[in-house]
Design an enzyme around this catalytic site. Sequence first.
Site, short mmCIF file in Angstrom:
data_model
loop_
_atom_site.label_atom_id
_atom_site.label_comp_id
_atom_site.label_asym_id
_atom_site.label_seq_id
_atom_site.Cartn_x
_atom_site.Cartn_y
_atom_site.Cartn_z
N GLU A 1 39.60 -21.93 2.58
CA GLU A 1 40.43 -20.73 2.78
C GLU A 1 41.17 -20.75 4.12
O GLU A 1 41.40 -19.70 4.74
CB GLU A 1 39.56 -19.47 2.66
CG GLU A 1 38.86 -19.35 1.31
CD GLU A 1 37.91 -18.16 1.23
OE1 GLU A 1 37.95 -17.29 2.12
OE2 GLU A 1 37.11 -18.10 0.27
N GLU B 1 35.68 -20.40 -5.84
CA GLU B 1 34.96 -19.15 -5.62
C GLU B 1 35.61 -18.08 -6.47
O GLU B 1 36.84 -18.04 -6.61
CB GLU B 1 34.99 -18.69 -4.15
CG GLU B 1 34.17 -19.49 -3.18
CD GLU B 1 34.21 -18.89 -1.77
OE1 GLU B 1 34.43 -17.66 -1.64
OE2 GLU B 1 34.04 -19.65 -0.81
#
Length: 343
Positions: free
Chosen positions: A180, A272
């Site tokens: 991320e 995720e």
Amino acid sequence: MKIQRKRNAHYEVKPALINPQASVNARRLMKYLCDMYGERILSGQQAPGLNPAEIKIVHQETGKYPAVCGFDFMDYSPSRVEFGTSSDETEAAIAWWQEGGIVTFSWHWNAPKDLPNEPPDAMWYSGFYTRATTFDIAKAMNDRTSEDYALIIRDIDAIAVQLKKLQDHDIPVLWRPLHEASGAWFWWGAKGPGPCIMLWRLMYERLTHHHGLHNLIWVWNGQAKDWYPGDEYVDIIGEDVYDKPGQHTSLHERFEQALSYTNESKIIALSENGPIPDPDLLLKDDVLWSWFCTWCGGFVYVQEDDKTTYSESHTKLDKLKKFYSHPLVITREQLPDLKSYPL
């Protein structure tokens, strides 16, 4: 039950890994993922430690285990160890593989130093967040003679020790560091794409060539095209997407975004997620993520007193049961023996 469907061309991915010395089991796992890509989706669950509540509750409610289990090297970070942390994630991953599952690791990397350790938002245990450290990745990466750069090497070497234990057990790892990054909420993304790309490439070179780790399948999870480190440094692209609670869309916009990062065909995974995407919508939209990996804790269970129960805060129980029994979805029970999967 086999689902009959025509596979789109972007699902045709060659099972070659970026590391030409990749271990046999890493190559076997990549071959299996390529064979399944565009045909089935692997179930997955982030689940910290030995005997995690997440795995227990999913099995209790569905009668099945996820095919992929997500682990985290967070508490092996040297700046956390200095505060007394310890971890059994490596041992848990070894046990999971021996039970027939697939291992993926992320690393919530506590900054090597410069942790203010001030309440409420800059405590040492939040040191992977940009808000909780003044460590400057750009400064470190642009001066390889500096203490900061040396500490980055120290930290990578500490994680190499754990990855080596997994390699010693012939365990291939879907390795997802620096996740991320483009969000900038983690320190490795706080100074833009340049330093982060440098760090990704450094980590690849250090782990592969210095430490001789050949059991890694490199899952890049930068989430924006200008953060992409290059095809020669990426095996698989991962997207982390948290839909609204109770929403089970295919997340097709993010799948298409991931396709745009490179002109090469790469496997794309939902590395995720909050709510699990509905397999029927995945088929309808032709969005066949390689695997999903539901996040841990409150995304799956609630703890009241000494009782652990399934949490319907993101995926209702009837949906969970439907998804885990859907013919599109692969559970651990359906995995082949990946130690002998044909190359």
